[in-house]
Design a protein around this motif. Structure first.
Motif, mmCIF file in Angstrom:
data_model
loop_
_atom_site.group_PDB
_atom_site.id
_atom_site.type_symbol
_atom_site.label_atom_id
_atom_site.label_comp_id
_atom_site.label_asym_id
_atom_site.label_seq_id
_atom_site.Cartn_x
_atom_site.Cartn_y
_atom_site.Cartn_z
ATOM 1 N N ASP A 1 -5.403 2.025 -0.461
ATOM 2 C CA ASP A 1 -4.160 2.370 -1.159
ATOM 3 C C ASP A 1 -4.262 3.821 -1.638
ATOM 4 O O ASP A 1 -5.275 4.205 -2.218
ATOM 5 N N GLY A 2 -3.230 4.601 -1.379
ATOM 6 C CA GLY A 2 -3.232 5.993 -1.830
ATOM 7 C C GLY A 2 -3.836 6.981 -0.843
ATOM 8 O O GLY A 2 -3.842 8.183 -1.109
ATOM 9 N N ASP A 3 -4.320 6.508 0.300
ATOM 10 C CA ASP A 3 -4.949 7.403 1.279
ATOM 11 C C ASP A 3 -3.961 8.421 1.838
ATOM 12 O O ASP A 3 -2.781 8.131 1.997
ATOM 13 N N GLU A 4 -4.523 9.596 2.155
ATOM 14 C CA GLU A 4 -3.769 10.551 2.959
ATOM 15 C C GLU A 4 -4.268 10.420 4.399
ATOM 16 O O GLU A 4 -5.473 10.380 4.631
ATOM 17 N N ILE A 5 -3.334 10.310 5.330
ATOM 18 C CA ILE A 5 -3.721 10.090 6.724
ATOM 19 C C ILE A 5 -3.147 11.216 7.582
ATOM 20 O O ILE A 5 -1.928 11.429 7.595
ATOM 21 N N VAL A 6 -4.024 11.907 8.280
ATOM 22 C CA VAL A 6 -3.588 13.006 9.148
ATOM 23 C C VAL A 6 -3.506 12.483 10.578
ATOM 24 O O VAL A 6 -4.471 11.917 11.105
ATOM 25 N N ILE A 7 -2.337 12.644 11.186
ATOM 26 C CA ILE A 7 -2.117 12.096 12.529
ATOM 27 C C ILE A 7 -1.795 13.230 13.496
ATOM 28 O O ILE A 7 -0.817 13.967 13.314
ATOM 29 N N GLU A 8 -2.648 13.340 14.512
ATOM 30 C CA GLU A 8 -2.455 14.408 15.504
ATOM 31 C C GLU A 8 -2.486 13.805 16.898
ATOM 32 O O GLU A 8 -2.999 12.712 17.096
ATOM 33 N N PRO A 9 -1.987 14.561 17.882
ATOM 34 C CA PRO A 9 -2.143 14.095 19.275
ATOM 35 C C PRO A 9 -3.586 14.308 19.738
ATOM 36 O O PRO A 9 -4.377 14.950 19.048
ATOM 37 N N MET B 1 0.845 -1.205 0.000
ATOM 38 C CA MET B 1 0.000 0.000 0.000
ATOM 39 C C MET B 1 0.873 1.244 0.000
ATOM 40 O O MET B 1 1.964 1.258 0.524
ATOM 41 N N ARG B 2 0.296 2.309 -0.544
ATOM 42 C CA ARG B 2 0.952 3.628 -0.528
ATOM 43 C C ARG B 2 0.113 4.535 0.335
ATOM 44 O O ARG B 2 -1.101 4.636 0.136
ATOM 45 N N VAL B 3 0.756 5.205 1.276
ATOM 46 C CA VAL B 3 0.012 6.195 2.056
ATOM 47 C C VAL B 3 0.834 7.469 2.192
ATOM 48 O O VAL B 3 2.062 7.431 2.185
ATOM 49 N N THR B 4 0.111 8.581 2.324
ATOM 50 C CA THR B 4 0.762 9.858 2.589
ATOM 51 C C THR B 4 0.378 10.268 4.005
ATOM 52 O O THR B 4 -0.806 10.334 4.335
ATOM 53 N N LEU B 5 1.384 10.496 4.824
ATOM 54 C CA LEU B 5 1.110 10.842 6.218
ATOM 55 C C LEU B 5 1.342 12.323 6.438
ATOM 56 O O LEU B 5 2.333 12.881 5.964
ATOM 57 N N LYS B 6 0.404 12.925 7.167
ATOM 58 C CA LYS B 6 0.644 14.289 7.658
ATOM 59 C C LYS B 6 0.707 14.181 9.163
ATOM 60 O O LYS B 6 -0.309 13.922 9.815
ATOM 61 N N VAL B 7 1.915 14.317 9.692
ATOM 62 C CA VAL B 7 2.131 14.031 11.107
ATOM 63 C C VAL B 7 2.423 15.309 11.879
ATOM 64 O O VAL B 7 3.245 16.128 11.447
#
Lengths: 640, 255
Positions: B93-101, B1-7
């Motif tokens: 596949d291809g999702d953008e995932i935003v990760i926050e506290p 899978m391909r993912v784009t993370l915004k951390v």
């Protein structure tokens, strides 16, 4: 000079030993208790229960945990239950039977007097927990429910759904927080112990690092209790939590505490097999599943059909076949090795052929889906979440994984290590479980040590220190220890190598699993003993820890733990190599019966091995505590 | 899978934070979410960048250490699942995932994705216990507890103290956490002696740290243990009762 491993176990009839010992121990007057400071490291069952109980008695207690809250200690993850000789089921249980089962289950490598005491206080633990509000499972009449668990032929296991450890820990944590509110316990979360401090041969305090600010602090006390759990994470992949480590116990070992039986590790039979190389940990599925699930593999190793298409006649229920009396309920070490044998001979199932089936098809037919759901639903859901397969429809796949360590700091009957004033409780000590722990006995031991043993035994030691203030933290012994820890932190930060801490941890884990795992042999252990030091040297020169020591730095936290795992791993191999027998969790391929069962050598190895630190890079010295069996006669375990 | 993370990256409690974007190209669907972050951290370390700080321990959904806002949802998209139990197969596949506290005033950020949840302990300290000093407890079967009661108490006691309820609440309220512990203890016969005082003490400590409950119900949705908001109603009932009743009469069945 060799260490004297004096167990200080009381003599006389074992039934009266603990009572007699309690009477013989000196007491501390209530007004004097507040003059004594006790440092408790770790806040799991043993630590929280011990700290709360000691604070209730009036001692000044400090509790240290690297978690953000004491409630997160790994005791929380225990699923199945806690044993107690209540005989509520009228099925023949008694204190003596629990004692007998535990000594025998431990393959005759535990100290009888300790185990008897454990069985005795097991009864009080349940009462204590009920009074605290632990929501144990109940029958319709409102009385406590019990189940049979992990190889026991009586129903003596109390449970709270599949979350018994959680509920017992929350009970102890709540008792601890009550004492925090009263000001009798001072709590230090996010604080990791990095050294034990001794003066004139006695433990007088600890050095800690605050994981959020990086500050290195000294704390002094009249006694130090290490309640810091086990070291299964030496294998990298285990069912332990990510942060479980041996550091506190190991630093104590380096300060003179003997480390006993490190090679006794328990490989739990019912865990979810690894799915890929990025696996960070393994998940245990409660052993209670073996009460109703049937374990099998296809008879034909090349059988690629899905489980439900394999007819009964072509399945091998290998535990039922080999152990007709106990069947799927044989003790953990036996079940694990049997599964390993199937996988090693190519009968494994799943995409990587690295598991065996645990099948509930027959149970659902016999009991109905509702009852099975009632008993195991949370476990089934958990399995489903991880694997995306429902055990209601397809059999679970399971495989053994490191889970618990019977070895640990050597302690006498009073739970004191070979360093006066330094105690070890719960899984951190070398325990009452001998070479193999029975299911639902870890929770029992942690709480027994914390609630019902240490409150008595620590007083006996402290009574001799009356009138002596704790060593002040500006004493040179503390300055030296703080400087040493600071130097260590700076050293790791300055290596600036090429590989991450996890990389080396994984490599070490692989060596340990291959050569000191479920089955060991001389050639493998010798190979490990030559490879581990080499890998450790590479690690020390090449590990990459970025960032600074003044803030949260998780690589920095890990690096010291992994360094200690390297030294421990070496000692485990040495211990496994020297123990030329098979017993419990320690299986030496050279020592097995014709049927492939463990062969003990009581004539030469009926002792606890207490290893004594001789300096960095030096092999430890072996000291022996002979084990005598007056009440449970030495027999070859047979579960056929 | 391909993912784009915004951390979310934040060096300390008082420094300003920012989102960093990372692309991961070879993620296995069998990986857990945190194993995916482990992979990210390995890459960062190899590249000479500091890894993302995030809390996790048991990785089997019981210790309550982990907790991330994933695409704006506490513990991410899967129902009744803590962050550590979330698997990548729940993403495409291809999702953008935003990760926050965790987002809550009561939980200040310590670093990156790690927050300080000390107020949860403070609520327990205020009264989240049954006083029963070690020793002297009566036999466990002396007081029968009807199965329905024991089961309900267990439903409440299943709380893992992760703080997702607070993070999910638009008000940052601590009602679900507080009521779960209160009702675990208040439902049981052993908890009756301190029931009223416990309720007042815990509720008032909660109010000192957390926002107010306005019945959004987001907490129940986010809870990895599916703790029911019914417990909040029980808590409110107990609180009113605790404010009204004469403590000297509570030993009487029919006051």
């Amino acid at each position: 000079m060799a260490l004297q491993l004096d167990a200080k176990a009381p003599t006389g009839p074992i039934q009266d030993a603990w009572d007699k010992h309690r009477f013989d121990m000196k007491l501390v007057n209530p007004n004097n208790k507040r003059k004594f400071e006790i440092l408790v490291v770790g806040s799991g069952l043993a630590g929280a229960a011990g700290a709360a109980s000691l604070a209730q008695l009036g001692y000044k207690v400090k509790v240290f945990t690297f978690h953000d809250s004491p409630r997160r200690a790994h005791s929380i993850a225990a699923q199945g239950g806690i044993n107690a000789a209540k005989n509520y089921k009228n099925d023949g249980d008694s204190v003596f039977r629990l004692f007998y089962d535990t000594v025998k289950g431990g393959d005759f490598r535990a100290r009888e007097a300790n185990v008897y005491r454990l069985a005795q206080v097991s009864v009080e633990i349940i009462d204590q927990c009920v009074a605290q509000g632990v929501p144990f499972a109940r029958e319709y009449g409102g009385l406590l429910d019990n189940r049979s668990f992990g190889g026991a032929q009586v129903s003596r296991t109390f449970y709270a759904r599949g979350q018994t450890g959680q509920q017992l820990l929350l009970g102890a944590y709540q008792a601890l927080m009550e004492q925090v509110a009263k000001g009798t316990v001072e709590l230090f979360p996010k604080t990791e112990m990095l050294d034990v401090v001794t003066k004139d041969g006695r433990a007088c305090g600890i050095v800690t690092r605050n994981l959020q600010t990086g500050s290195i602090e000294a704390h002094s006390g009249h006694a130090v209790l290490l309640c810091t759990g086990g070291y299964s994470n030496v294998f990298y992949l285990s069912t332990n939590a990510m942060n479980c480590n041996v550091t506190a116990a190991w630093r104590a070992h380096r300060k003179g505490a003997a480390f006993a039986n490190p090679c006794y590790t328990q490989i739990h039979p019912t865990c979810i097999p690894a799915s890929d190389e990025f696996q960070s940990k393994l998940t245990l599925m409660s052993e209670s599943l073996r009460n109703d699930g049937r374990i099998w593999v296809p008879q034909n190793p090349d059988d690629t059909r899905p489980a439900h298409q394999i007819p009964e006649g072509e399945r091998d229920y290998f535990l039922e076949r080999r152990y007709p009396a106990f069947g799927n309920l044989v003790p953990r070490d036996i079940a694990s090795r049997a599964a390993k044998r199937e996988v090693d001979t190519g009968h494994g199932v799943g995409p990587l052929k690295n598991g065996v089936y645990l099948d509930f098809g027959e149970a659902i037919e016999r009991l109905g889906a509702d009852i099975v759901k009632d008993r195991y639903d949370n476990l089934f859901e958990m399995y489903d979440r991880i694997t995306d397969e429902s055990p209601y429809r397809t059999p679970m796949r399971i495989y053994p994984a490191p889970h618990y360590t019977m070895g640990g700091l050597w302690v006498d009957y009073n739970l004191m290590t070979t360093v006066p004033g330094l105690y070890a409780l719960g899984e951190a000590n070398f325990s009452d479980h001998g070479a193999n722990r029975l299911g639902a006995s870890a929770l029992m031991q942690g709480l027994a040590d914390g609630y019902f043993v240490i409150p008595y035994t620590v007083g006996d030691y402290l009574s001799g220190l009356l009138g002596q203030p704790a060593v002040p933290v500006n004493d040179p012994v503390f300055h030296e220890a703080q400087a040493e820890v600071t130097g260590e932190v700076n050293r790791w930060l300055s290596v600036r190598g090429t590989h991450s801490v996890d990389h080396y941890h994984r490599e070490l884990g692989k060596l340990m699993w291959d050569y000191c795992g479920m089955a060991r042999n001389q050639a493998g252990l010798e190979k490990a003993l030559s490879e581990i030091p080499a890998l450790r040297e590479e690690f020390r020169k090449d590990v990459r820890v970025l960032g600074t020591g003044e803030t949260i730095n998780q690589s920095l936290e890990k690096v010291a733990r992994v360094d200690d795992f390297f030294e421990l791993g070496e000692l485990m191999c040495r211990d496994a190599l020297h123990r030329e027998e098979s017993c419990g969790g320690h299986f030496r391929e050279e020592h097995q019966t014709e049927e492939g069962e463990a062969r003990r050598d009581d004539e030469h190895f009926a002792y606890a091995a207490g290893w004594e630190w001789k300096g960095p890079g030096q092999p430890q010295d072996l000291n022996r505590e002979p084990l005598e069996f007056e009440y449970v006669h030495l027999t070859q375990r047979s579960y056929k | 899978m391909r993912v784009t993370l915004k951390v979310w990256r934040q060096e300390g409690p008082t420094t300003a934070g920012r989102f960093d974007t990372h692309q991961l190209d070879d993620i296995s669907a069998e990986m857990s979410f945190l194993e995916m972050l482990d992979v990210l951290n390995e890459r960062l370390i190899t590249a000479g960048e500091e890894p993302v700080a995030f809390d996790s321990d048991c990785r089997e959904g019981i210790c309550g250490t982990c907790g991330l806002m994933i695409n704006g949802r506490a513990h991410g998209p899967a129902k009744a699942t803590a962050t550590c139990q979330l698997h990548m197969r729940k993403f495409r596949d291809g999702d953008e995932i935003v990760i926050e506290p965790w987002r809550a005033a009561a939980f200040p950020v310590v670093r990156d994705l790690v927050v300080d949840r000390a107020p949860l302990d403070a609520v327990i300290e205020a009264g989240g216990y049954i006083s029963a000093d070690t020793g002297g407890a009566p036999d466990g079967n002396l007081i029968p507890v009807p199965k329905a009661v024991a089961d309900a108490a267990m439903d409440a006691a299943a709380c893992i103290g992760c703080g997702a309820c607070v993070a999910a609440c638009p008000n940052g309220a601590g009602q679900l956490f507080t009521s779960a512990k209160l009702q675990h203890l208040n439902l049981l016969p052993q908890g009756q002696a301190q029931r009223l005082d416990r309720t007042v003490d815990m509720v008032e400590t909660m109010e000192a740290f957390f926002g107010s409950c306005t019945n959004y119900g987001e907490c129940q949705e986010a809870c990895p243990k599916e703790i029911s908001i019914d417990f909040i109603a029980y808590m409110n009932r107990d609180y009113v009762k605790a404010k009204m009743r004469n403590r000297k009469l509570v030993g009487q069945r029919f006051p």
